[in-house]
Structure formats: structure tokens, C-alpha cells
Design an enzyme around this catalytic site. Sequence first.
Site, PDB file in Angstrom:
ATOM      1  N   ARG A 199       4.457  -6.258 -26.532  1.00 58.07           N
ATOM      2  CA  ARG A 199       4.617  -5.754 -25.104  1.00 58.07           C
ATOM      3  C   ARG A 199       3.293  -5.214 -24.876  1.00 58.07           C
ATOM      4  O   ARG A 199       2.879  -4.308 -25.338  1.00 58.07           O
ATOM      5  CB  ARG A 199       5.703  -5.366 -24.624  1.00 58.07           C
ATOM      6  CG  ARG A 199       6.777  -5.874 -24.319  1.00 58.07           C
ATOM      7  CD  ARG A 199       8.010  -5.222 -24.101  1.00 58.07           C
ATOM      8  NE  ARG A 199       8.000  -3.991 -23.033  1.00 58.07           N
ATOM      9  CZ  ARG A 199       8.828  -3.388 -22.532  1.00 58.07           C
ATOM     10  NH1 ARG A 199      10.297  -3.701 -23.311  1.00 58.07           N
ATOM     11  NH2 ARG A 199       8.826  -2.355 -21.958  1.00 58.07           N
ATOM     12  N   LYS A 232      17.886   1.288 -26.566  1.00 58.88           N
ATOM     13  CA  LYS A 232      18.894   0.819 -25.527  1.00 58.88           C
ATOM     14  C   LYS A 232      19.082  -0.615 -25.571  1.00 58.88           C
ATOM     15  O   LYS A 232      20.264  -1.054 -25.552  1.00 58.88           O
ATOM     16  CB  LYS A 232      18.546   1.559 -24.266  1.00 58.88           C
ATOM     17  CG  LYS A 232      18.204   3.061 -23.873  1.00 58.88           C
ATOM     18  CD  LYS A 232      17.976   3.468 -22.504  1.00 58.88           C
ATOM     19  CE  LYS A 232      16.669   2.802 -22.047  1.00 58.88           C
ATOM     20  NZ  LYS A 232      15.305   3.088 -22.795  1.00 58.88           N
ATOM     21  N   ARG A 292       6.978  -2.653 -32.489  1.00 60.67           N
ATOM     22  CA  ARG A 292       7.839  -3.697 -31.957  1.00 60.67           C
ATOM     23  C   ARG A 292       7.202  -4.760 -31.408  1.00 60.67           C
ATOM     24  O   ARG A 292       6.200  -4.734 -31.015  1.00 60.67           O
ATOM     25  CB  ARG A 292       8.422  -2.895 -30.584  1.00 60.67           C
ATOM     26  CG  ARG A 292       9.456  -4.003 -30.062  1.00 60.67           C
ATOM     27  CD  ARG A 292      10.276  -3.446 -28.858  1.00 60.67           C
ATOM     28  NE  ARG A 292       9.581  -2.733 -27.528  1.00 60.67           N
ATOM     29  CZ  ARG A 292      10.346  -2.349 -26.735  1.00 60.67           C
ATOM     30  NH1 ARG A 292      11.499  -1.992 -26.786  1.00 60.67           N
ATOM     31  NH2 ARG A 292       9.614  -1.888 -25.698  1.00 60.67           N
ATOM     32  N   ARG A 334       4.372   6.456 -20.696  1.00 58.24           N
ATOM     33  CA  ARG A 334       5.819   6.083 -20.300  1.00 58.24           C
ATOM     34  C   ARG A 334       6.657   7.182 -20.697  1.00 58.24           C
ATOM     35  O   ARG A 334       7.609   7.465 -19.949  1.00 58.24           O
ATOM     36  CB  ARG A 334       6.217   4.767 -20.852  1.00 58.24           C
ATOM     37  CG  ARG A 334       5.714   3.514 -20.474  1.00 58.24           C
ATOM     38  CD  ARG A 334       5.793   2.219 -21.318  1.00 58.24           C
ATOM     39  NE  ARG A 334       6.910   1.969 -21.592  1.00 58.24           N
ATOM     40  CZ  ARG A 334       7.519   1.039 -22.668  1.00 58.24           C
ATOM     41  NH1 ARG A 334       6.550   0.711 -23.529  1.00 58.24           N
ATOM     42  NH2 ARG A 334       8.660   0.788 -23.038  1.00 58.24           N
ATOM     43  N   ARG A 378      16.581   4.988 -13.202  1.00 63.82           N
ATOM     44  CA  ARG A 378      15.409   5.816 -13.707  1.00 63.82           C
ATOM     45  C   ARG A 378      15.030   7.106 -13.022  1.00 63.82           C
ATOM     46  O   ARG A 378      14.140   7.958 -13.316  1.00 63.82           O
ATOM     47  CB  ARG A 378      14.312   5.048 -14.175  1.00 63.82           C
ATOM     48  CG  ARG A 378      14.072   4.612 -15.641  1.00 63.82           C
ATOM     49  CD  ARG A 378      12.974   3.754 -15.405  1.00 63.82           C
ATOM     50  NE  ARG A 378      12.277   3.301 -16.837  1.00 63.82           N
ATOM     51  CZ  ARG A 378      12.507   2.240 -17.730  1.00 63.82           C
ATOM     52  NH1 ARG A 378      13.333   1.669 -17.470  1.00 63.82           N
ATOM     53  NH2 ARG A 378      11.740   2.034 -18.605  1.00 63.82           N
TER      54      ARG A 378
HETATM   55  P1  AMP Z   1      11.709  -1.028 -20.181  1.00 66.78           P
HETATM   56  O1  AMP Z   1      11.688  -2.626 -20.455  1.00 66.78           O
HETATM   57  O2  AMP Z   1      13.109  -0.712 -19.671  1.00 66.78           O
HETATM   58  O3  AMP Z   1      10.962  -0.370 -20.763  1.00 66.78           O
HETATM   59  O4  AMP Z   1      10.751  -1.118 -18.792  1.00 66.78           O
HETATM   60  C1  AMP Z   1       9.509  -1.484 -18.497  1.00 66.78           C
HETATM   61  C2  AMP Z   1       8.751  -1.084 -17.306  1.00 66.78           C
HETATM   62  O5  AMP Z   1       9.298  -1.666 -16.370  1.00 66.78           O
HETATM   63  C3  AMP Z   1       8.627   0.412 -17.046  1.00 66.78           C
HETATM   64  O6  AMP Z   1       7.524   0.989 -17.900  1.00 66.78           O
HETATM   65  C4  AMP Z   1       8.449   0.410 -15.597  1.00 66.78           C
HETATM   66  O7  AMP Z   1       7.242   0.057 -15.159  1.00 66.78           O
HETATM   67  C5  AMP Z   1       9.446  -0.766 -15.156  1.00 66.78           C
HETATM   68  N1  AMP Z   1      10.800  -0.415 -14.800  1.00 66.78           N
HETATM   69  C6  AMP Z   1      12.142  -0.881 -15.467  1.00 66.78           C
HETATM   70  N2  AMP Z   1      12.992  -0.174 -14.924  1.00 66.78           N
HETATM   71  C7  AMP Z   1      12.531   0.426 -14.132  1.00 66.78           C
HETATM   72  C8  AMP Z   1      13.167   1.293 -12.996  1.00 66.78           C
HETATM   73  N3  AMP Z   1      14.652   1.483 -13.022  1.00 66.78           N
HETATM   74  N4  AMP Z   1      12.483   1.922 -11.931  1.00 66.78           N
HETATM   75  C9  AMP Z   1      11.148   1.659 -12.182  1.00 66.78           C
HETATM   76  N5  AMP Z   1      10.744   0.994 -13.167  1.00 66.78           N
HETATM   77  C10 AMP Z   1      11.050   0.224 -13.892  1.00 66.78           C
END
Ligand code: AMP
Length: 227
Positions: free
Chosen positions: A160, A13, A127, A171, A88
Site C-alpha cells: 500500500r 485490526k 505488509r 499515520r 477515528r
Molecule cells: P486504514 O486502512 O484504516 O489504515 O485507513 C487508511 C487511510 O484511510 C487512513 O490513513 C486515512 O487517510 C483514511 N481513513 C480511514 N478511516 C478513516 C476515518 N475513520 N477517518 C478519516 N480518515 C480515514
Amino acid sequence: MRIVFLGPPGAGKGTQAETISKGKKIPHISSGNLLREAVETGTDTGMKAKYYIEKGLLVPDQIVVDIIKDRIVKKDCKTGYILDGFPRTLSQAKVLDETLKNLGDKLDLVFYFSVSEESVVLRLSGRRLCGICGTNYHVEFVPSSKDGICDKCGGKLNQRADDKPETVLERLRVYHEQTEDLITYYKKKSILKQISSDAGIEAITKEVSDIINCTLQKKPLISRGVV
Ligand code: AMP
């Protein structure tokens, strides 16, 4: 054009949002990036979010919703944006609908990037991100020319913390439990387009871009991506 990119972690994404955002000249709004920035700057929000991010859990709705609500009313969002990683949960999706309604707007498209679990683990565990400019690499699929160093700015490449295999599995579990329901939610609204993330990066960009163009021109979508 207001667009949501939906899909499991590692579906690509962020990579697609980055390219499409440049091509269509609309901001790429990643809830994960906004939260990580808050963690790095040590704001109150960041301190609260850190615990959840490190465990691979979702940050409580209210925290993320406030961040996104503040962001989408900024001047650069006037003609649209790509939301990557938000919403989410069903409750986040409902708040987003309500917020947009109050602003006299609506979502135009939701892209659902589907990918197998094996690919997710392979993609995320390899990554690497530049600590300075944020460019994405993959040790196997998109390596930098010099091991551990960013081609663009010479910054150090890092993994990360939540890309470690055990957190990736958590996740994915959270995705199935809390985010997958959004596929049905947006399908019912007839704005969902499914994209298979198994195709190459450029082929996917073209598919997404074509769908956006067709929607902009209000043409019928003759695309295998339409569900
Ligand atoms: P991402 O970079 O999108 O994979 O997000 C990394 C982490 O940020 C996720 O595993 C969640 O802990 C938090 N996070 C990101 N977006 C959301 C969301 N919309 N709702 C809740 N937690 C989020």
C-alpha cells in the site's frame, strides 16, 4: 452485536476483523477499504479522499461519516457489524452514537488493540496485499509460498502506498493526535476492552471471540482484556 475495532495502524485490526466477521457472521466494515474502493473507482468521494490517504492524513469527517452512515443501514447490518478504522476522531464517535440512537441501536463493544510503535513500523513496512482478492501477507511473518504472488488466487502482491515508512510515521502521529482520545471516551462508557496485539494472531482471535460470546450471553467478563 455492534462492535468497533480501535487502535493504531498496524495493530492487526483488519486481520482480526476479517476472521471474527466470518465466525460471527456479521459484516466487516473497514472505512479504509471503503475509501480505497472509492479511490479506485474514481468517484467524487474517492478523488477527494485520495489526497489525504496518500499523505497519511485523516480524510475529512463528513466524507467518512457519509460513507459509514450509508453502509450501516444496509440489510446485512441488521444483526450487527464490526467497524474497523471508524470512528477515528471524537466528532466521528459522537456522530456514530447519534446515528445509532436514531436507529434505536447502540454500540455493544469497543476493542482497543494496543501495540508498540516498533511493531507497527515492522508490521506495516512488510505488509503486502493481493491486488485481486485483498488477502493480507507479510514478507517475514506471513509470507506467500511464491514471492510476490497470492496463494489464494495467483494475484500480484502490492505494498500500500501509505505503508511506506515515512507515511507510516505520519499515520502514527495522526493517530496519537486525533484518535487516541477515543480510548478515554469509550472507557467512560464502560464498553472498552483492551487487547494486547503482541500475542499471536490465533490467541488474539480467541480472546476477542470469548469476550464477544460472554457479552452476548451477558455473563460477567472474567478476562484479562477487560479494563
Ligand atoms: P486504514 O486502512 O484504516 O489504515 O485507513 C487508511 C487511510 O484511510 C487512513 O490513513 C486515512 O487517510 C483514511 N481513513 C480511514 N478511516 C478513516 C476515518 N475513520 N477517518 C478519516 N480518515 C480515514
